[in-house]
Structures are given as structure tokens and as C-alpha cells.
Design a protein around this motif. Structure first.
Motif, PDB file in Angstrom:
ATOM      1  N   VAL A 166       0.839  -1.201   0.000  1.00 25.27           N
ATOM      2  CA  VAL A 166       0.000   0.000   0.000  1.00 25.27           C
ATOM      3  C   VAL A 166       0.872   1.249   0.000  1.00 25.27           C
ATOM      4  N   GLY A 167       1.954   1.228   0.780  1.00 23.41           N
ATOM      5  CA  GLY A 167       2.882   2.355   0.780  1.00 23.41           C
ATOM      6  C   GLY A 167       3.467   2.611  -0.598  1.00 23.41           C
ATOM      7  N   VAL A 168       3.819   1.531  -1.320  1.00 21.94           N
ATOM      8  CA  VAL A 168       4.335   1.689  -2.679  1.00 21.94           C
ATOM      9  C   VAL A 168       3.283   2.316  -3.581  1.00 21.94           C
ATOM     10  N   VAL A 169       2.054   1.822  -3.499  1.00 20.23           N
ATOM     11  CA  VAL A 169       0.981   2.334  -4.352  1.00 20.23           C
ATOM     12  C   VAL A 169       0.722   3.813  -4.069  1.00 20.23           C
ATOM     13  N   VAL A 170       0.651   4.190  -2.794  1.00 19.24           N
ATOM     14  CA  VAL A 170       0.444   5.601  -2.434  1.00 19.24           C
ATOM     15  C   VAL A 170       1.573   6.459  -2.994  1.00 19.24           C
ATOM     16  N   SER A 171       2.804   5.984  -2.865  1.00 11.65           N
ATOM     17  CA  SER A 171       3.961   6.713  -3.361  1.00 11.65           C
ATOM     18  C   SER A 171       3.892   6.907  -4.867  1.00 11.65           C
ATOM     19  N   LEU A 172       3.534   5.845  -5.590  1.00  9.00           N
ATOM     20  CA  LEU A 172       3.453   5.934  -7.045  1.00  9.00           C
ATOM     21  C   LEU A 172       2.354   6.896  -7.488  1.00  9.00           C
TER      22      LEU A 172
ATOM     23  N   GLY B 227       7.677   1.186   1.933  1.00 12.15           N
ATOM     24  CA  GLY B 227       6.925   1.146   0.686  1.00 12.15           C
ATOM     25  C   GLY B 227       6.903   2.487  -0.025  1.00 12.15           C
ATOM     26  N   LEU B 228       6.734   3.580   0.739  1.00 10.88           N
ATOM     27  CA  LEU B 228       6.762   4.921   0.134  1.00 10.88           C
ATOM     28  C   LEU B 228       8.066   5.152  -0.620  1.00 10.88           C
ATOM     29  N   ALA B 229       9.178   4.806   0.014  1.00  8.33           N
ATOM     30  CA  ALA B 229      10.487   5.011  -0.609  1.00  8.33           C
ATOM     31  C   ALA B 229      10.659   4.127  -1.835  1.00  8.33           C
ATOM     32  N   THR B 230      10.207   2.879  -1.739  1.00  7.87           N
ATOM     33  CA  THR B 230      10.369   1.946  -2.851  1.00  7.87           C
ATOM     34  C   THR B 230       9.637   2.435  -4.095  1.00  7.87           C
ATOM     35  N   GLY B 231       8.437   2.969  -3.925  1.00  8.99           N
ATOM     36  CA  GLY B 231       7.682   3.466  -5.068  1.00  8.99           C
ATOM     37  C   GLY B 231       8.415   4.569  -5.812  1.00  8.99           C
ATOM     38  N   VAL B 232       8.994   5.508  -5.074  1.00  9.10           N
ATOM     39  CA  VAL B 232       9.740   6.602  -5.704  1.00  9.10           C
ATOM     40  C   VAL B 232      10.986   6.070  -6.397  1.00  9.10           C
TER      41      VAL B 232
ATOM     42  N   PHE C 256       4.697   0.190 -12.474  1.00  8.64           N
ATOM     43  CA  PHE C 256       4.951  -0.338 -11.134  1.00  8.64           C
ATOM     44  C   PHE C 256       3.701  -0.268 -10.255  1.00  8.64           C
ATOM     45  N   LEU C 257       2.812   0.653 -10.558  1.00  4.57           N
ATOM     46  CA  LEU C 257       1.534   0.708  -9.835  1.00  4.57           C
ATOM     47  C   LEU C 257       0.753  -0.580 -10.079  1.00  4.57           C
ATOM     48  N   ALA C 258       0.720  -1.037 -11.323  1.00  6.31           N
ATOM     49  CA  ALA C 258       0.066  -2.311 -11.628  1.00  6.31           C
ATOM     50  C   ALA C 258       0.760  -3.459 -10.907  1.00  6.31           C
ATOM     51  N   ALA C 259       2.094  -3.421 -10.873  1.00  4.95           N
ATOM     52  CA  ALA C 259       2.851  -4.493 -10.228  1.00  4.95           C
ATOM     53  C   ALA C 259       2.529  -4.579  -8.741  1.00  4.95           C
ATOM     54  N   TYR C 260       2.601  -3.460  -8.043  1.00  7.89           N
ATOM     55  CA  TYR C 260       2.419  -3.499  -6.593  1.00  7.89           C
ATOM     56  C   TYR C 260       0.951  -3.602  -6.190  1.00  7.89           C
TER      57      TYR C 260
END
Length: 426
Positions: A89-95, A142-147, A376-380
Motif C-alpha cells: 500500500v505504501g508503494v501504491v500511495v507513493s506511485l 513502501g513509500l520510498a520503494t515506489g519513488v 509499477f503501480l500495476a505491479a504493486y
């Protein structure tokens, strides 16, 4: 929480983020511009690749340590799957919020901001004395990973230069999957053979972030016309032409399925090894998790071109892998489970590389990170679904039955992009 208070908190968070990125941007502007020679560009390319790998490694470091936290903090399998989901979820929010900002404000400022969040997440793991703190640490990670995924992938494509798109794509997939694979292996070995299993690995990781900050600060900026950062919920970017949109949708559906399989596997490994096979060694847990990503890395680097272009090969490997994973659970067989791991990893790696190649080819050079972010949004998004589904199904069914239900659903999802897929060079 009152809605007005919640909105005020979000507004203050956005303002703080913008000011932080403006500060980093001004700091980077004061650094001397690098000489645009071939040697310096090659060094910058591999420096960014190394930082990318390090950031991805940090995303999987905690996986072998959940047994320590579960014992110490007193949580069960549902909380473990929730922790997996919070990271995604953190990745998705970041993306959605930040990943496209580097197209406007520069690669370096956003990469430095992401590394700062990685450091904050690592410190939070060191203070994880409560489940809420652990959830916060995973969300920040997750936030950092998305960026990093969107920004570094775009940066590598630009640093590689014209005519080197294939080299940039192969490098981006290699460091992404290689970092993900090395994280649990390193954490598992340290947890089993070194003191302070839930702390030493994070102290060492903090130390490794210092040269990463320096490498990013010295790397050449590739966005020529930079503008002030602006944080807003972004609409996922897609190619302008209808043919490109169809091709990109197929790639996005494929990587969704591949990452869903990865999430299913990663959420199963700790409990399967501990509960079914009575394996307590964290090095084994870390090694089995690493095997999935290292199989993906090996496949996408060494597979013949016809496999990469094939309509069915990656989908077949994913389905066979899922089948063997479920069989391994029912048979309580580590050998069958590991065989499924290798097959699922190979299918995931081939799908990921091909989709990233399609994305790189279709991306507008001025919005390269934006389209990467959508991919990456689709991936995560695929990462989120199995973690939550397993947690919910476990409440109503036996763990093996719950996994079998989800595996059957994933098999259908895997075949959707395979049926729609047109041949496309990797």
C-alpha cells in the motif's frame, strides 16, 4: 479522526514534503555540474544502478525477521499478512503521489528524498517495540520503494544514452530483482549467525546508505527543464496512441499477475517453513525467499529471445509454479515447494523484463518516470491482493484450502494477459 483535522494533516504533510524536496534541489544545484564525458556517464550509470539495488534490498530485509517480531510482540499470521500488505500500500500511495514528480523537478532531488525516507524507515525498524511501529516502518519503506523504482528506472534509461535502451532495461530489471533477492538472504544469515538478529542488519544497512547518498548527490541531473515540485494525486499515465495503450495494458496485466504470485509466495514461506516443516533457521527462510527473486533474475538475464517473445512461456511457468507451490503445501514437501519457487520466479522474471521493455519503448521522454510509475503501480497492486486475501481466507478456512482458493483465482488472472498478448521484442 475529524475530517477537517484529517485534511489539515494531509495538507501539512504535502507542504512539508514539497519544502524538503526544494531544500534538496537547492543543495544539489550548488554542486559542480559533472563533465559530460563517457567515463563519467558510465560511472554515474552504475552508481545509480547500485543505489537502486540497495533500495530494493531494503524492501525485503525484514522478511526473515517476522518470526522474531511475532514472538516478541505477540502477533499471528493475519498480522504478518497485514504487514506485507501495508508495504505494498505504501508503494501504491507513493506511485500515485510522488513518482512522477522527478519528471518535473529532477531525478536527483527525488532520489535523495527517497533515500531519506529509507533511512527513516530503517530507524523505525530499530525502534519496533509495537505492531503499530512495525506497520509504520513497512509503510515508510513502501513509500520510498515506489519513488525509487520509477525514478531510478527512468534515470538509468537517460544515463544509458540514445541507442542503449535494451542495456538500461536489462540493468533496471537485474538490480530490481537482484536487490529483492539479496535482502532476505542477507537478513536471514545475520539473524541466524550474528548477535541482535532484529537490530544488527538495520544498523549495517544504515551505514550502507551513507555512500548511497553521496553517489546520488554527485550523479548528473538528466532533467533539463526543472520546475518547482508539486505534490498531487496523479492520474496514471498511459501512452497517447490507442495501439500503445493496448500494448501497455497487456504488459501491466502481466506484471500484476507476476507480482501477485510473488506476494502469495512471500507471504507463505515463513509460516510454511515454521509451522509445516518445523524449520526454525532464519537463514533457510531467507534463502528460500531469495530463491524466488534470484530465479527471476537468472531467467530474465539468460532466457533465449524466443522465450521472452513467446505468448505462453512466462504464463506457463507462472501457472506451473503456483501449482507446485500448492502441492508442496498439501504434501508438506520442501522439495516440491522449492521447485514451484524456481518455476514461479522464472515466469515472474520473464514477465517483468518484457513489460519493462514495452514501457521503456512507449514512454514519452518528457514523462518517462510517469509511465514507469503506472507500470509499477500495476505491479504493486498485484502485491496487495494476495496478502489481504490470504489473511481474510485464513479466518474462514484451513490455510491450505485458503491458499488453494487464491491459487485457482490467480491462475485465471495469469492467463488474461497471455491470451491478449501480441508478440513484442523484449
Amino acid at each position: 479522526m475529524d475530517r477537517s483535522v484529517h485534511k489539515s494533516w494531509i495538507d501539512r504533510s504535502k507542504m512539508a514534503t514539497v519544502r524538503f524536496m526544494e531544500l534538496i534541489d537547492r543543495t544539489h544545484d550548488r554542486l559542480p555540474a559533472p563533465t559530460p564525458d563517457h567515463g563519467r556517464s558510465a560511472i554515474a550509470f552504475w552508481s545509480v544502478a547500485a543505489v537502486y539495488a540497495l533500495a530494493m534490498l531494503g524492501g525485503t530485509l525484514p522478511v526473515p525477521l517476522y518470526a522474531f517480531w511475532a514472538a516478541g510482540l505477540g502477533f499471528g499470521p493475519f498480522t504478518t499478512t497485514l504487514i506485507f500488505a501495508v508495504y505494498a500500500v505504501g508503494v501504491v500511495v507513493s506511485l500515485l503521489l510522488f513518482a512522477g514528480v522527478s519528471d518535473r523537478s529532477g531525478r536527483c532531488p527525488l532520489a535523495l528524498a527517497a533515500l531519506a525516507v529509507v533511512a527513516l524507515s530503517t530507524v523505525t525498524f530499530l525502534m519496533a517495540g509495537h505492531v503499530v511501529v512495525l506497520l509504520a516502518a513497512r509503510f515508510l519503506s513502501g513509500l520510498a520503494t515506489g519513488v525509487v523504482t520509477a525514478t531510478a528506472t527512468a534515470w538509468l534509461g537517460e544515463l544509458a544514452g540514445p541507442g542503449n535502451a535494451r542495456r538500461a532495461t536489462i540493468t533496471a530489471t537485474a538490480v530490481n530483482l537482484g536487490g529483492l533477492g539479496l535482502g532476505p538472504l542477507a537478513a536471514g544469515l545475520l539473524a541466524q549467525f550474528a548477535p541482535a538478529p532484529a537490530h544488527l542488519v538495520f544498523w549495517l544497512y544504515l551505514g550502507a546508505l551513507v555512500p548511497a547518498f553521496i553517489a546520488v548527490a554527485l550523479a548528473p541531473e538528466t532533467v533539463a527543464d526543472r520546475q518547482p515540485p508539486r505534490v498531487a494525486v496523479r492520474r496514471p499515465a498511459v501512452p497517447a496512441e490507442s495501439g500503445g495503450r493496448r500494448e501497455f495494458a497487456t504488459a501491466a496485466a502481466g506484471v500484476f499477475a507476476a507480482f501477485a504470485v510473488n506476494a502469495l509466495f512471500a507471504s507463505l514461506v515463513p509460516s510454511f517453513l515454521h509451522d509445516a516443516l518445523r524449520v526454525t533457521g532464519q537463514a533457510v527462510v531467507g534463502g528460500v525467499v531469495s530463491l524466488l527473486f534470484l530465479a527471476a533474475l537468472t531467467a530474465q538475464l539468460s532466457a533465449p529471445r524466443r522465450w521472452l517473445e513467446s505468448r505462453w512461456f512466462a504464463a506457463g511457468a507462472l501457472v506451473a509454479g503456483v501449482g507446485l507451490l500448492v502441492a508442496g503445501l498439501w504434501l508438506r514437501s520442501l522439495a516440491v515447494f522449492v521447485a514451484g519457487t524456481v518455476l514461479a520466479g522464472a515466469g515472474s522474471g520473464l514477465t517483468f523484463r518484457r513489460g519493462l521493455g514495452v514501457t521503456a519503448e512507449l514512454a514519452d521522454p518528457r514523462r518517462r518516470a510517469d509511465l514507469n510509475a503506472t507500470y509499477f503501480l500495476a505491479a504493486y497492486a498485484g502485491n496487495v491482493v494476495p496478502a489481504l486475501a490470504i489473511g481474510g481466507l485464513d479466518q474462514a478456512f484451513d490455510a491450505n484450502i485458503a491458499t488453494s482458493i487464491l491459487a485457482a483465482a490467480l491462475t485465471g488472472v495469469i492467463f488474461v494477459p497471455a491470451v491478449r498478448n501480441r508478440r513484442h521484442p523484449a
